[in-house]
Design an enzyme around this catalytic site. Structure first.
Site, PDB file in Angstrom:
ATOM      1  N   GLN A  30       0.849  -1.191   0.000  1.00 31.58           N
ATOM      2  CA  GLN A  30       0.000   0.000   0.000  1.00 31.58           C
ATOM      3  C   GLN A  30       0.886   1.245   0.000  1.00 31.58           C
ATOM      4  OE1 GLN A  30      -2.031  -0.630   3.748  1.00 31.58           O
ATOM      5  NE2 GLN A  30      -0.765   0.878   4.784  1.00 31.58           N
ATOM      6  N   HIS A 131      -2.498  -4.532  -5.088  1.00 29.72           N
ATOM      7  CA  HIS A 131      -1.808  -4.294  -3.814  1.00 29.72           C
ATOM      8  C   HIS A 131      -2.726  -4.611  -2.649  1.00 29.72           C
ATOM      9  CE1 HIS A 131      -3.484  -0.752  -1.645  1.00 29.72           C
ATOM     10  NE2 HIS A 131      -4.021  -0.487  -2.812  1.00 29.72           N
ATOM     11  N   CYS A 132      -2.113  -4.924  -1.518  1.00 25.43           N
ATOM     12  CA  CYS A 132      -2.837  -5.059  -0.261  1.00 25.43           C
ATOM     13  C   CYS A 132      -2.091  -4.191   0.746  1.00 25.43           C
ATOM     14  CB  CYS A 132      -2.970  -6.518   0.162  1.00 25.43           C
ATOM     15  SG  CYS A 132      -1.429  -7.476   0.134  1.00 25.43           S
ATOM     16  N   ALA A 133      -1.780  -4.684   1.931  1.00 21.17           N
ATOM     17  CA  ALA A 133      -1.011  -3.887   2.880  1.00 21.17           C
ATOM     18  C   ALA A 133       0.484  -4.040   2.612  1.00 21.17           C
ATOM     19  CB  ALA A 133      -1.345  -4.287   4.308  1.00 21.17           C
ATOM     20  N   THR A 139      -2.056  -9.923  -2.296  1.00 24.81           N
ATOM     21  CA  THR A 139      -1.469  -9.583  -3.594  1.00 24.81           C
ATOM     22  C   THR A 139      -0.795 -10.807  -4.206  1.00 24.81           C
ATOM     23  OG1 THR A 139      -1.098  -7.306  -2.876  1.00 24.81           O
ATOM     24  CG2 THR A 139       0.190  -8.080  -4.758  1.00 24.81           C
TER      25      THR A 139
END
Length: 254
Positions: A30, A131-133, A139
């Site tokens: 992120q 994307h994720c974190a 992802t």
């Protein structure tokens, strides 16, 4: 601040360009602390016109992608974070990389709508960023499914996933600053406080990017579901969407 853990998934997974063209599918963590002019320039340089955000809404902030949206870049929410009894129970007993691979399968199986939304977004014109974190788990599994759909060999997909390990110190430092938790104090398990004040223990494998986890995930997708070719339609992805992604992503000579 430029995106952390940012890369073109074709570079490591298919350097010969036989199955996926460069400049189609990107991945990252992120934005930290939020997208700014540097991030927008980074996206534009790669012709990224769509960002797929795989985080739960509770992980997001309104300004995360505001600068990108203002620049005309679409942001698609496709949260992969279902709170099921099976996932909760699995996390409570997770100790190995193989357990993490099994967890990825449970995540994917529990979020078919998000999986379908992410694949649909990947067919849009221009490049797409998943994307994720951390850009590792959610992802990683979505990227792996798309690469498997294109016929990228499993060992190449695993190599691309494992590269995230290089970025983990920076990722966890950024997450710790954002959420004011000790995510960068990685050991056998890390205790953190979530947004609702609950104390959670994050299993050690979730704080790593072990190659075995992705290998196990791909093996389960293949043996239990017949590979991404069969799993994605089971998640509700239409055949026309799969064909559109292939047409967009496959190298002309393939």
């Amino acid at each position: 601040m430029s995106l952390v853990n940012f890369r073109d998934s074709a570079v490591l997974s298919d350097p010969e360009g036989l199955r996926i063209r460069p400049g189609v599918l990107f991945r990252s963590a992120q934005p930290f602390p939020a997208a700014d002019e540097a991030v927008v320039a980074q996206l534009r340089a790669c012709d990224i016109r769509t960002v797929v955000d795989l985080r739960d809404p509770r992980e997001t902030r309104p300004d995360d992608w505001a600068a990108a949206e203002a620049a005309g870049i679409a942001v698609v929410a496709a949260p992969v974070n279902p709170a099921t009894d099976a996932l909760t129970a699995h996390m409570a007993t997770m100790t190995t990389a193989a357990d993490l691979g099994e967890f990825y399968l449970l995540l994917a199986e529990s979020a078919p709508e998000a999986v379908a939304a992410a694949v649909e977004a990947a067919t849009r014109p221009g490049a797409v960023l998943l994307h994720c974190a951390a850009g590792k788990d959610r992802t990683g599994l979505l990227t792996a499914l798309l690469l498997d759909l294109l016929g990228v060999p499993a060992d190449r997909i695993v190599e691309d996933y494992a590269r995230t390990a290089e970025a983990l110190p920076q990722i966890f430092a950024n997450l710790a600053e954002r959420h004011r938790t000790a995510l960068n104090d990685r050991g056998t398990g890390t205790r953190v406080t979530d947004s609702e004040g609950r104390t959670l223990t994050i299993p050690a494998p979730l704080l790593q990017a072990p190659a075995e986890a992705m290998s196990v995930f791909l093996g389960h997708v293949r043996t239990r579901h017949g590979g991404a070719e069969a799993f994605l339609p089971a998640c509700g992805v239409p055949a026309a969407t799969l064909a559109a992604f292939r047409a967009k992503a496959v190298a002309p000579a393939a």
